[in-house]
Write an enzyme that holds these catalytic residues in place. Structure first.
Site, short mmCIF file in Angstrom:
data_model
loop_
_atom_site.label_atom_id
_atom_site.label_comp_id
_atom_site.label_asym_id
_atom_site.label_seq_id
_atom_site.Cartn_x
_atom_site.Cartn_y
_atom_site.Cartn_z
N LYS A 87 0.85 -1.19 0.00
CA LYS A 87 0.00 0.00 0.00
C LYS A 87 0.89 1.24 0.00
O LYS A 87 1.71 1.43 0.91
CB LYS A 87 -0.88 -0.05 1.25
CG LYS A 87 -2.14 0.76 1.19
CD LYS A 87 -2.99 0.46 2.42
CE LYS A 87 -4.26 1.24 2.43
NZ LYS A 87 -4.97 1.09 3.70
C1 E4P Z 1 -8.24 2.32 3.56
O1 E4P Z 1 -7.52 1.46 3.17
C2 E4P Z 1 -8.17 2.92 4.90
O2 E4P Z 1 -7.59 1.98 5.77
C3 E4P Z 1 -9.51 3.22 5.50
O3 E4P Z 1 -10.57 2.76 4.69
C4 E4P Z 1 -9.65 4.57 6.07
O4 E4P Z 1 -10.92 4.66 6.66
P1 E4P Z 1 -11.30 5.81 7.69
O5 E4P Z 1 -11.50 7.08 6.94
O6 E4P Z 1 -12.59 5.33 8.31
O7 E4P Z 1 -10.16 5.89 8.68
#
Ligand code: E4P
Length: 217
Positions: A87
């Site tokens: 990522k």
């Molecule tokens: C995506 O990969 C992130 O981990 C995540 O969806 C972020 O979500 P949030 O905005 O609820 O922290």
């Protein structure tokens, strides 16, 4: 549509896996910290544990923000387990790194995407997944779902293979709306997935069926 769970909590990952509809996991440094997992060795061990629970893709985020650092860290993460997806944040060096990983056959998830232009760049660089954060856009009075629709249109226009991973999903309606818009994947909390189960007419209907069955027995 693939279902990913957005957590580093092993119990919740097991619960979602047991439901039989889980296709993968996304994590981020904040989700790791929430579970009290700190330090590179512990974080890497935790990724292995997650990979042992689920069959699908597990996104593991790099911490480095410079090209050489992202490449070094991404290669280490990719070595950890075949299910790991590296990522990478949507920054200039991140895009260069995604191109490098893509050429080497290492799968990537371009994260922190908030515009159609960013998603176009991620696809050009060869990202496996692009993660538009719909909940965080909604948080600032901007329509997150509209971004999913824009990216779908652009990717379909040019037949980009990058999969749209609707991220920052906060509730069940987000999942349904993303499915209508043609997102390839959604990642959200367990509660958002379990919300799909619920309908009062199902509960009422089942109670009646059982009541009627018991009358005759
Ligand atoms: C995506 O990969 C992130 O981990 C995540 O969806 C972020 O979500 P949030 O905005 O609820 O922290």
């Amino acid at each position: 549509m693939k279902f990913f769970i957005d957590t580093a909590n092993l119990d919740q990952i097991r619960e979602a896996q047991d439901l039989g509809v889980l296709d993968g996991v996304t994590t981020n440094p904040s989700l790791m910290a929430k579970e009290g997992i700190t330090g590179k060795d512990n974080i890497f061990k935790h990724y292995r544990k997650i990979c042992d629970i689920v069959d699908g893709d597990v996104s593991a985020e790099v911490i480095a923000t410079d090209y050489d650092g992202i490449i070094r860290e991404g290669e280490e993460l990719a070595e950890l387990h075949q299910q790991i997806i590296v990522k990478v944040p949507m920054i200039k060096d991140g895009i260069k790194a995604i191109k490098y990983f893509s050429d080497k056959g290492i799968k990537t998830n371009c994260t922190l995407v908030f515009s159609a232009g960013q998603a176009l760049l991620a696809a050009k660089a060869g990202a496996t997944y692009v993660s538009p954060f719909i909940g965080r856009l909604d948080d600032i009075s901007t329509d997150g779902l509209n971004l999913i629709a824009e990216i779908r249109l652009i990717y379909d226009n040019y037949e980009f293979e990058t999969q749209i991973l609707a991220a920052s999903v906060r509730h069940t309606m987000h999942i349904i709306d993303c499915a209508k818009l043609g997102a390839d994947v959604m990642t959200g909390p367990l509660s958002s997935i379990e919300g799909l189960l619920k309908h009062p007419l199902t509960d009422i209907g089942l109670a009646k069926f059982l009541e009627d069955y018991n009358k005759g027995n």
